[in-house]
Scaffold this motif. Structure first.
Motif, PDB file in Angstrom:
ATOM      1  N   MET A 138       0.811  -1.220   0.000  1.00  0.00           N
ATOM      2  CA  MET A 138       0.000   0.000   0.000  1.00  0.00           C
ATOM      3  C   MET A 138       0.843   1.268   0.000  1.00  0.00           C
ATOM      4  O   MET A 138       0.299   2.365  -0.110  1.00  0.00           O
ATOM      5  N   LEU A 139       2.168   1.147   0.149  1.00  0.00           N
ATOM      6  CA  LEU A 139       3.021   2.338   0.155  1.00  0.00           C
ATOM      7  C   LEU A 139       3.340   2.759  -1.273  1.00  0.00           C
ATOM      8  O   LEU A 139       3.932   1.983  -2.027  1.00  0.00           O
ATOM      9  N   PRO A 140       2.968   3.959  -1.686  1.00  0.00           N
ATOM     10  CA  PRO A 140       3.300   4.416  -3.053  1.00  0.00           C
ATOM     11  C   PRO A 140       4.782   4.725  -3.171  1.00  0.00           C
ATOM     12  O   PRO A 140       5.468   5.033  -2.185  1.00  0.00           O
ATOM     13  N   ILE A 141       5.287   4.668  -4.390  1.00  0.00           N
ATOM     14  CA  ILE A 141       6.704   4.916  -4.647  1.00  0.00           C
ATOM     15  C   ILE A 141       7.097   6.333  -4.276  1.00  0.00           C
ATOM     16  O   ILE A 141       8.236   6.604  -3.884  1.00  0.00           O
ATOM     17  N   HIS A 142       6.145   7.283  -4.316  1.00  0.00           N
ATOM     18  CA  HIS A 142       6.459   8.673  -4.019  1.00  0.00           C
ATOM     19  C   HIS A 142       6.787   8.875  -2.541  1.00  0.00           C
ATOM     20  O   HIS A 142       7.467   9.839  -2.180  1.00  0.00           O
ATOM     21  N   VAL A 143       6.316   7.970  -1.682  1.00  0.00           N
ATOM     22  CA  VAL A 143       6.643   8.061  -0.263  1.00  0.00           C
ATOM     23  C   VAL A 143       8.052   7.539   0.005  1.00  0.00           C
ATOM     24  O   VAL A 143       8.756   8.032   0.887  1.00  0.00           O
ATOM     25  N   GLN A 148      15.007   6.813  -0.085  1.00  0.00           N
ATOM     26  CA  GLN A 148      15.846   5.948  -0.905  1.00  0.00           C
ATOM     27  C   GLN A 148      16.889   6.763  -1.667  1.00  0.00           C
ATOM     28  O   GLN A 148      18.060   6.346  -1.761  1.00  0.00           O
ATOM     29  N   TYR A 149      16.493   7.910  -2.188  1.00  0.00           N
ATOM     30  CA  TYR A 149      17.442   8.736  -2.934  1.00  0.00           C
ATOM     31  C   TYR A 149      18.565   9.227  -2.024  1.00  0.00           C
ATOM     32  O   TYR A 149      19.736   9.275  -2.440  1.00  0.00           O
TER      33      TYR A 149
END
Length: 299
Positions: A138-143, A148-149
């Protein structure tokens, strides 16, 4: 005492004619259904067909007519698009192929091992860890992209393929772990017990018993990973800054420039070229894809 009250006499209706049924004949119903499906398919395929047709039109005629009729063939769009950027378009397709290959290998190895652990091993907090793993879907990549970056930037991995490949080797795609867990749970445990009687441990049971039977689930994981990674634009745009490292989606974005006229014909031509691997992957893997989804309980 005799009961003198009148009792209802059962009525035999077996000989009565069946009530009339109102409806269309079977052949007509089937024809209408197939006609509706064909029309719906044409509506969904129209943008793809229009893109293919537009790749064969001159640049100044692409947006003048929304139809699918060609007045002439502008085949030069493919040659111009192939050499329009700093590198030939094949260079970007090779970059995408390297990223896709690394992601496929990572998902197959890590997700299958994690799935075997959840399906066959017993350890403390197994249900809680499995629930947490499912919640990550349920965690979107935008979160996740910002932390991560920061991590990958501190490691010096920005502008390399490592941020796109290494996470796949850590079973970060919970969907594939869940898919394989469901498949392994459908395999009889008698196979494990027979192998354990022969002296096999968990590594041997996984490699020689479970893994060969997981071919449909592994094929499904391979196809989905290929399609999702090949089409991924957001994460590749974030981590790849050098034009030589661009993948296909980022390279296609390079055709659109706000300062000069966009070569739409060349961009559509290279879009058609970039769709060919996905079409071939789905065409040859459709049988395994359907079988893998049908046998994992995901309906």
């Amino acid at each position: 005492m005799t009961d003198l009250r009148e009792r209802p006499v059962p009525i035999d209706t077996s000989g009565d004619p069946a009530p009339p049924r109102f409806g269309l004949p079977g052949w007509l119903t089937s024809t209408l259904k197939h006609t509706a499906l064909i029309l719906a398919a044409l509506v969904m395929l129209y943008p793809v067909i229009w893109m293919v047709v537009s790749s064969l039109r001159p640049n100044n005629e692409i947006f003048r007519s929304p139809g699918l009729v060609l007045d002439g063939l502008q085949i030069s769009n493919y040659g111009d698009g192939w050499n329009a950027l700093a590198e030939p378009f094949g260079h970007y397709m090779l970059n995408s192929a390297l990223v896709v290959l690394g992601c496929i290998v990572g998902n197959l190895v890590s997700c299958s091992m994690a799935a075997y652990a959840f399906a066959r091993l017993e350890f403390t907090g197994k249900k809680w860890w499995f629930a947490i793993m499912l919640m990550t879907i349920m965690l979107p990549i935008h979160v996740l992209i910002v932390p991560q970056y920061i991590i990958f930037s501190n490691l010096g991995w920005v502008n390399t393929f490592l941020p796109l490949i290494v996470p796949k080797m850590l079973a970060t795609d919970a969907f594939f772990v869940f898919l394989m867990v469901q498949f392994i749970r459908g395999l009889p445990r008698e196979l494990d017990e027979a192998a354990r009687i022969d002296g096999a441990g968990h590594p041997r049971i996984f490699l020689q018993v479970i893994l060969p039977l997981m071919l449909p689930a592994l094929a499904t994981t391979t196809i989905f990973t290929f399609i999702w990674t090949w089409n991924d634009f957001f994460s590749q745009l974030i981590y790849l800054t050098d034009p030589e490292m661009y993948t296909v989606p980022v390279a296609l974005r390079s055709f659109v420039d706000a300062t000069v006229a966009t070569s739409w014909g060349s961009m559509f031509a290279m879009s058609v070229v970039s769709l060919l691997p996905i079409f071939l992957a789905f065409l040859f893997g459709q049988r395994y894809l359907i079988k893998g989804i049908a046998t994992t309980g995901i309906k």
